[in-house]
Design an enzyme around this catalytic site. Structure first.
Site, PDB file in Angstrom:
ATOM      1  N   ASP A 194       5.324  38.427  -0.096  1.00 23.09           N
ATOM      2  CA  ASP A 194       5.861  39.695   0.409  1.00 23.09           C
ATOM      3  C   ASP A 194       4.978  40.177   1.557  1.00 23.09           C
ATOM      4  OD1 ASP A 194       7.338  41.984   0.676  1.00 23.09           O
ATOM      5  OD2 ASP A 194       6.688  42.903  -1.198  1.00 23.09           O
ATOM      6  N   ASP A 238      11.350  39.915   4.950  1.00 20.17           N
ATOM      7  CA  ASP A 238       9.908  40.000   4.699  1.00 20.17           C
ATOM      8  C   ASP A 238       9.467  39.482   3.336  1.00 20.17           C
ATOM      9  OD1 ASP A 238      11.254  42.005   3.407  1.00 20.17           O
ATOM     10  OD2 ASP A 238       9.734  43.544   3.744  1.00 20.17           O
ATOM     11  N   GLU A 239      10.363  38.875   2.565  1.00 18.13           N
ATOM     12  CA  GLU A 239       9.921  38.357   1.267  1.00 18.13           C
ATOM     13  C   GLU A 239      10.785  37.184   0.824  1.00 18.13           C
ATOM     14  OE1 GLU A 239      10.641  40.731  -2.268  1.00 18.13           O
ATOM     15  OE2 GLU A 239      11.944  42.079  -1.120  1.00 18.13           O
TER      16      GLU A 239
END
Length: 364
Positions: A13, A107-108
């Protein structure tokens, strides 16, 4: 028969991704409370730096509320083309270590490194190597959770943010879950947590005392899932082909409303949250649905499928307002409104003509 090998799952993350990109690219923003978004009356925060989070500023918070909490907050307009480019760099790093990558957003992602393509001694070392490569490639930090299933890896990744790493080993899963408040279970929202509290379930240890039958009676189809979580179990595999079917957001008003302006403002705020997710992921859909929960707890939905993708905030606003206005003026109070986008697809000029408004039956 031999037992299947224990899987090695890493949840990576990025730390305050959008805001960190802005601080990376503009040194004047470093160390300052930064919000990605617009300070407009109906705007929402798409992302907040850790300096802003110290004031209680979070993503999806109305911009006016964010400014009240942090008057020094610096708003930066989003640059989603840049975020997507950085995300491609990050996913390129993931691909150096495994083919089993399940993106959750820009983003993850979940990574299954059981196969150990990099030849590193442990998943812990692999996680550190991935984070180091991300920093080298992008100049940004990431946090990681390492465990034997997806749920625990996700929980672990937030344990030492920012720029941290945490592992939950196979012999630690049950104990970790036992000590965890149900309010911190990923995927357990406020309403479910409230229902659990009403049943005397405050922690994973409390949850574990319930039989699968009792949990099923109380929580329906989610009962077996909660039964497994209390025992540190999650058998879902990392799915590189995972597709999201819809994205929605809803809000419950502090009081029931019949005023059209307030109801429409609530719908627009939820549309903004959906659009923030669409910008974050690059997803675009053709179907927009508005949900209404009335003061008497009856629900209504209104939906419309368009000939072309909803490819702008303005278009989503227009569709959402058209749908909510089909039930206005409100004959009774409105306690909740929600907006959902679905029917995600690529742009295709050969699609059928636009479909008319669908007025779905009320659901008690």
């Amino acid at each position: 028969m031999d037992s299947p090998p224990i899987r090695k799952i890493i949840h990576v993350d990025m730390d305050a991704f959008y805001a960190s990109v802005e601080q990376r690219d503009d040194p004047a923003l470093r160390g300052k409370p930064v919000a990605v978004g617009y300070p407009a009356r109906r705007g929402v925060v798409a992302a907040a730096s850790y300096e802003a989070r110290a004031f209680g500023v979070r993503s999806a918070l109305p911009s006016v509320t964010a400014l009240r909490r942090c008057p020094e907050l610096v708003f930066v307009p989003p640059r989603f083309d840049v975020y997507r480019a950085v995300s491609r760099q990050v996913h390129g790093v993931f691909a150096e270590f495994t083919d089993l990558i399940e993106p959750l957003a820009l983003d993850e992602a979940y990574l299954d490194v059981t196969d150990n393509r990099a030849g590193l001694p442990t998943a812990w070392v692999t996680g550190k190597a991935i984070r180091a490569r991300i920093l080298e490639e992008t100049g940004l930090t990431a946090s990681a959770g390492v465990s034997y299933n997806k749920f625990l890896a996700k929980m672990a990744s937030g344990h030492r943010k920012p720029d941290g790493q945490f592992a939950i080993m196979p012999d630690q899963g049950e104990a970790f879950m036992a000590a965890l408040p149900v309010t911190r279970f990923h995927g357990v929202g406020p309403k479910t947590a409230e229902k659990m509290h009403a049943a005397g379930i405050m922690t994973g240890a409390d949850l574990k005392t319930w039989s699968i039958e009792d949990l099923s009676r109380r929580f329906g189809s989610s009962g077996p899932w909660y039964y497994g979580l209390a025992r540190g179990q999650d058998h879902r595999r990392v799915n590189p082909n995972r597709e999201r079917k819809s994205s929605g957001s809803e809000t419950t008003f502090d009081e029931d409303h019949t005023d059209a302006g307030r109801i429409e403002a609530g719908v627009l705020a939820m549309a903004d949250e959906v659009w923030a997710w669409c910008e974050k992921t690059g997803a675009r859909g053709r179907t927009v649905m508005v949900k209404i929960k009335w003061a008497d707890f009856q629900q209504s939905t209104r939906s419309q499928s368009l000939a072309s993708l909803v490819d702008s905030r303005a278009k989503l606003h227009e569709a959402s307002l058209g749908l909510i206005r089909s039930v206005l003026p409100a004959q009774k109070g409105v306690r909740l409104v929600g907006v959902t986008m679905s029917n995600f697809a690529s742009r295709d000029p050969t699609l059928a003509e636009e479909q008319p408004l669908i007025l779905e039956s009320d659901v008690p």
